[in-house]
Scaffold this active site. Structure first.
Site, PDB file in Angstrom:
ATOM      1  N   LYS A 258       0.858  -1.185   0.000  1.00 45.14           N
ATOM      2  CA  LYS A 258       0.000   0.000   0.000  1.00 45.14           C
ATOM      3  C   LYS A 258       0.891   1.230   0.000  1.00 45.14           C
ATOM      4  O   LYS A 258       1.614   1.494   0.947  1.00 45.14           O
ATOM      5  CB  LYS A 258      -0.927   0.028   1.209  1.00 45.14           C
ATOM      6  CG  LYS A 258      -2.067   1.041   1.049  1.00 45.14           C
ATOM      7  CD  LYS A 258      -2.465   1.709   2.329  1.00 45.14           C
ATOM      8  CE  LYS A 258      -1.469   2.652   2.900  1.00 45.14           C
ATOM      9  NZ  LYS A 258      -1.330   3.934   2.139  1.00 45.14           N
TER      10      LYS A 258
ATOM     11  N   GLU B 178       7.564   0.254  12.619  1.00 48.06           N
ATOM     12  CA  GLU B 178       8.639   1.235  12.738  1.00 48.06           C
ATOM     13  C   GLU B 178       7.965   2.586  12.870  1.00 48.06           C
ATOM     14  O   GLU B 178       7.442   3.142  11.908  1.00 48.06           O
ATOM     15  CB  GLU B 178       9.550   1.166  11.497  1.00 48.06           C
ATOM     16  CG  GLU B 178      10.899   1.839  11.726  1.00 48.06           C
ATOM     17  CD  GLU B 178      10.950   3.217  11.124  1.00 48.06           C
ATOM     18  OE1 GLU B 178      10.873   4.189  11.915  1.00 48.06           O
ATOM     19  OE2 GLU B 178      11.076   3.343   9.910  1.00 48.06           O
TER      20      GLU B 178
ATOM     21  N   GLU C 298       7.730  14.306  18.823  1.00 43.08           N
ATOM     22  CA  GLU C 298       8.453  14.261  17.554  1.00 43.08           C
ATOM     23  C   GLU C 298       8.175  15.540  16.767  1.00 43.08           C
ATOM     24  O   GLU C 298       7.017  15.877  16.506  1.00 43.08           O
ATOM     25  CB  GLU C 298       8.030  13.032  16.751  1.00 43.08           C
ATOM     26  CG  GLU C 298       8.805  12.845  15.477  1.00 43.08           C
ATOM     27  CD  GLU C 298       8.448  11.557  14.758  1.00 43.08           C
ATOM     28  OE1 GLU C 298       9.353  10.903  14.221  1.00 43.08           O
ATOM     29  OE2 GLU C 298       7.244  11.201  14.734  1.00 43.08           O
TER      30      GLU C 298
END
Length: 486
Positions: A176, A252, A384
């Site tokens: 995808k 991840e 982040e």
């Protein structure tokens, strides 16, 4: 044709390129212009892709390892012959400077080649049982059909790293693509098709609604593996969905990379590596330096040199050969970056040392930005950033640096600069991260396991660990009558 390159614009299911009723557009982030319109796959298309992967799984698993490796090597040669096309397409749809695209493609090919070299060397074990009387045999078998969900920030690397491991292990795949960068994925899959990969082994779905594809696939008991790179929030949702059928999962996810520069560090080296680690891909990397942690003894020198080096970075269109920093991926990301700078100053009391504003004109450019923080207590210091914003912090001791570095729910990559080898090893072992770079800001390597701990994910990509993530060990107990030769 996309920038004079032949790139399929449909989805790829069971060995055929197909168009769908709906399409979505792909935008060049350097200009805001529409590059192409690609087929917009829906849930039924995803299930058909899984049907094809399931149908092809047994033959792909049984193909002789050398024959499968030969396919890989043929594909590798074709891919390398199209290096310019891949670099152009990556720069066009992701905005990154073409030099970065060239580097990403070369790294991607090193991963793909490494997996090609491992295919004929997937081995098991043979031993006598500890109690005697029978033999312990182990073998490794492919997990089965796998869903690979790739991000937009490193579109070729993720295709080659995930796809290379899965296919080398003997798994068929449903790939995808990211809706921002579907063309790189299409060029990759069309090259595998030309190299001779059998129908159904590789399938490709583009979609403007990722959840509409992933949710029904994860609910289907025939899917045996999901590998995802993206945000921790989305990864958590996918893990919840995969729990229903106990689907093998590799994640991840996000990062909060501490970049520690100690008093004895080579400051000039640390500055060069920090600039690269922070501003590569306009800061849009999960392994980017998120918190630059400076020992007070070198903080002033580092800051002065880092700001000067950051100020010198040319920002512009990726096809301009002088550009080092490209645009953010879209307007939404640029607006988020602008809000972050405001919040850092207003809510956290940070001092703006450089940049801080979007760049006027076409595209989604933002100035390389440097902020110095007065303390480590604000609510943003463990989030982040994922933008061209460098956050500088000062500490008074090695212990304080270690404690601040580990004070995060993330655990992907950390960086450490020191000339003391004992200190380097001790701190690297105590940093709660899956990867630690010592005196370097880039760590990607085909033979090494890439991945994180805590909220940064599960599993590894790269190295034997990355291959093993697509393999299941099987134990065979064989009774042996040793009197049979008497």
């Amino acid at each position: 044709m996309v920038r004079d390159h032949e790139v399929p614009l449909g989805i790829y299911v069971g060995g055929s390129w197909e168009t769908t009723e709906r399409e979505f557009t792909v935008v060049n982030p350097s200009t805001g212009d529409v590059i192409a319109s690609v087929s917009d796959g829906g849930p039924a298309d995803g299930i058909r892709a899984l049907d094809a992967a399931v149908a092809a799984q047994d033959e792909w698993r049984k193909m002789a390892p050398r024959a499968r490796a030969n396919l890989f090597h043929s594909a590798h040669r074709l891919l390398v012959s199209r290096a310019d096309a891949f670099a152009d397409i990556m720069t066009l749809e992701s905005g990154k400077p073409r030099a970065e695209s060239v580097g990403e493609f070369a790294l991607s090919m090193s991963f793909f080649q490494w997996y090609a070299e491992q295919i004929a060397h997937i081995h098991g074990t043979y031993s006598t049982s500890s109690s005697g009387g029978f033999r312990v045999m182990t073998t490794k078998q492919p997990v089965g059909p796998a869903l690979l969900i790739t991000p937009w920030n490193f579109p070729m690397l993720m295709n080659a790293r995930k796809g290379g491991a899965a296919l080398a292990a003997g798994c068929t795949v449903v790939l995808k693509s990211a809706s921002e960068t579907p063309l790189t994925a299409a060029l990759f899959v069309s090259t595998l098709e030309e190299a001779g990969f059998p129908p159904g082994v590789v399938n490709l779905i583009h979609t403007s609604d990722s959840a509409s594809i992933s949710a029904p696939l994860l609910a289907d008991q025939r899917l045996r593996k999901v590998s995802f790179t993206g945000s921790t929030a989305v990864g958590s949702i996918l893990l919840q969905q995969s729990a229903r059928n106990i689907v093998n999962a590799s994640m991840e996810l996000g990062g909060d990379g501490p970049f520690i520069v100690l008093a004895d560090a080579d400051v000039d080296l640390a500055v060069r590596e920090a600039v690269n680690c922070k501003f590569r891909n306009a800061g849009q990397a999960c392994v980017a330096a998120n918190r630059i942690i400076l020992h007070r003894d070198i903080a002033e020198e580092f800051t002065e040199k880092f700001v000067a080096a950051s100020r010198a970075l040319p920002v512009g269109d990726g096809f301009d050969g002088t550009s080092v920093v490209g645009p953010l991926i879209n307007a939404r990301q640029r607006e988020r970056t602008e809000r972050l700078v405001e919040d850092f100053q207003n809510a956290a009391g940070a001092t703006l040392l450089l940049g801080g504003k979007p760049i006027e004109g076409d595209g989604f450019f933002f100035e390389p930005t440097v902020l110095s923080f007065p303390d480590k207590k604000h609510e943003f210091c463990n989030d982040e950033i994922f933008a061209p914003i460098a956050a500088l912090y000062t500490v008074d001791s090695v212990t304080e640096a270690l404690q601040f570095a580990n004070d995060t729910h993330y655990g992907l990559a950390a960086y450490l600069f020191t000339t003391d080898i004992s200190r380097a090893i001790t701190l690297a072992e105590r940093l709660e991260f899956g990867m630690v770079g010592v005196n370097r800001g880039i760590m990607a390597e085909p033979s090494a396991p890439f991945g994180g701990v805590k909220s940064s994910g599960l599993g590894r990509e790269g190295g034997h660990d990355g291959l093993d993530d697509f393999l299941e060990p099987k134990y065979i107990a064989l009774t042996v009558d040793e009197s049979s030769i008497e």
